[in-house]
Design a protein around this motif. Structure first.
Motif, short mmCIF file in Angstrom:
data_model
loop_
_atom_site.label_atom_id
_atom_site.label_comp_id
_atom_site.label_asym_id
_atom_site.label_seq_id
_atom_site.Cartn_x
_atom_site.Cartn_y
_atom_site.Cartn_z
N ASP A 190 0.86 -1.18 0.00
CA ASP A 190 0.00 0.00 0.00
C ASP A 190 0.90 1.24 0.00
OD1 ASP A 190 -2.19 1.65 0.13
OD2 ASP A 190 -2.68 1.21 2.21
N PHE A 191 0.34 2.40 -0.30
CA PHE A 191 1.14 3.62 -0.32
C PHE A 191 1.02 4.37 1.00
CE2 PHE A 191 2.19 8.02 -1.36
CZ PHE A 191 3.40 7.85 -2.03
N ASP A 192 -0.17 4.93 1.27
CA ASP A 192 -0.35 5.70 2.50
C ASP A 192 -0.28 4.79 3.72
OD1 ASP A 192 -1.29 8.62 1.67
OD2 ASP A 192 -2.20 7.19 0.28
N GLY A 193 0.52 5.18 4.70
CA GLY A 193 0.65 4.41 5.92
C GLY A 193 1.62 3.25 5.82
N VAL A 194 2.11 2.97 4.61
CA VAL A 194 3.06 1.88 4.39
C VAL A 194 4.35 2.41 3.79
CG1 VAL A 194 3.46 -0.27 3.10
CG2 VAL A 194 1.26 0.14 4.21
N LEU A 195 4.25 3.11 2.67
CA LEU A 195 5.42 3.74 2.06
C LEU A 195 5.50 5.23 2.38
CD1 LEU A 195 5.44 2.08 -1.48
CD2 LEU A 195 6.98 1.61 0.44
N VAL B 24 -0.60 11.92 6.71
CA VAL B 24 -0.56 13.35 7.03
C VAL B 24 -1.96 13.93 6.85
CG1 VAL B 24 1.88 13.63 6.40
CG2 VAL B 24 0.11 13.93 4.66
N GLU B 25 -2.17 15.14 7.38
CA GLU B 25 -3.51 15.74 7.31
C GLU B 25 -3.93 16.03 5.88
OE1 GLU B 25 -4.12 19.08 9.79
OE2 GLU B 25 -3.79 18.00 11.66
N ARG C 195 -0.04 15.98 0.25
CA ARG C 195 1.35 16.19 0.71
C ARG C 195 1.96 14.91 1.28
NH1 ARG C 195 2.70 21.61 1.08
NH2 ARG C 195 0.96 23.07 0.82
N ALA C 196 1.32 13.79 1.02
CA ALA C 196 1.78 12.51 1.58
C ALA C 196 2.88 11.93 0.68
CB ALA C 196 0.63 11.53 1.71
N VAL C 197 4.05 12.55 0.72
CA VAL C 197 5.16 12.09 -0.11
C VAL C 197 5.76 10.83 0.48
CG1 VAL C 197 5.69 14.39 -0.98
CG2 VAL C 197 6.82 13.57 1.09
N LEU D 27 3.83 11.37 -6.07
CA LEU D 27 4.22 11.48 -4.66
C LEU D 27 5.34 10.51 -4.30
CD1 LEU D 27 0.67 11.79 -3.07
CD2 LEU D 27 2.39 13.59 -3.20
N GLY D 28 5.46 9.44 -5.07
CA GLY D 28 6.49 8.45 -4.78
C GLY D 28 7.72 8.54 -5.64
#
Length: 277
Positions: free
Chosen positions: A27-32, A36-37, A41-43, A76-77
């Protein structure tokens, strides 16, 4: 890393043995990327590209399987540039966006995506009234092309707002022929019929995989976990990794390994590369 049982340690060892024939899904968010709010901006974690590079050189293929639009995850990645580098070495990187409805690969270098689902436009038309009725009119609404995500993270009490919204949004989605995917202080509405488990099965079939590792962090990853568990019953070497947080623990009981957020995920992947070398 913390194995949840003696059998989990054995599963890790089996994946190490089959590493060259194993696909790793993340997964991307929370894993890689840290949560964030502002989701825009979740790089990716600064240490992740180097780890993914080494991992792709060790296993058969690496795939990012996310609820985000594929192009957003790529940006973002920094995954487009990483994919180009890996392709030159004969390695493959995939991105399955919007729960597998979108697909990108380093060799094809384009996003393949279906049309937006019927009912999404009318759902968006009716959404503001539901948000007002639930006292959540200030929730951040993210339009994702094939889906709409309602984020409560910026509200004064994100958990309470989430709980007030999930039922009414589920009802509204059903009236428009859509389905709801709850996450970490986010409720996503999209077309039914495809989930991350489908992406797992596609990767196994296309890559002729003999092993599969999946790392996730919230409810949107449950179907991927179930698909991997079913593959285990078919004889594949598998490992299920939960990137744990204080906000969400839905995957803890399903996981073989529990780690502390993206830092823990990257530490596990580094160890996997070392042990498989």
């Amino acid at each position: 890393m913390e194995f949840t049982s003696p059998q989990a340690q054995q599963r890790y060892d089996a994946v190490v043995e089959a590493a060259a024939r194993t696909v790793v899904g993340l997964d991307f968010d929370g894993v890689l990327a840290p949560i964030v709010e502002d989701p825009e901006r979740a790089v990716i974690h600064p240490g992740a590209p180097a780890v993914l590079r080494d991992l792709a050189r060790t296993v058969r293929a690496v795939a990012v399987v996310t609820g985000r639009p594929a192009r957003q995850a790529l940006a973002l990645g920094g995954l487009d540039a990483l994919g180009a580098e890996l392709t030159e070495e004969g390695r493959e990187l995939f991105v399955f966006g919007q729960y597998g409805n979108e697909r990108w690969s380093a060799t094809q270098r384009r996003v393949v995506s279906p049309r937006p689902p019927a009912g999404l436009a009318t759902f968006e038309r009716d959404l503001p009234a539901v948000l007002r009725a639930c006292g959540a009119q200030d929730a951040f609404v993210e339009e994702k092309g094939l889906a709409v995500a309602v984020h409560t993270r910026r509200l004064p009490d994100p958990t309470d707002a989430f709980e007030r919204l999930v039922g009414p949004l589920r009802d509204l989605a059903a009236r428009h022929g859509l389905t709801v995917e709850p996450g970490r202080n986010v409720i996503e509405v999209r077309s039914p019929g495809r989930d991350k488990g489908d992406a797992v099965r596609t990767l196994v079939a296309e890559q002729h995989a003999e092993g599969f590792v999946f790392a996730g962090d919230d409810l949107g990853d449950v179907e991927a976990f179930r698909a991997v568990a079913a593959l285990r019953e078919q004889g594949l070497a598998t490992l299920l990794v939960c990137s744990a947080s204080d906000e969400q623990n839905a995957l803890v009981d399903l996981a073989d390994v529990v780690v502390d957020g993206p830092d823990g995920v990257l530490e596990l992947l580094r160890q996997l590369v070392v042990d498989a070398s």
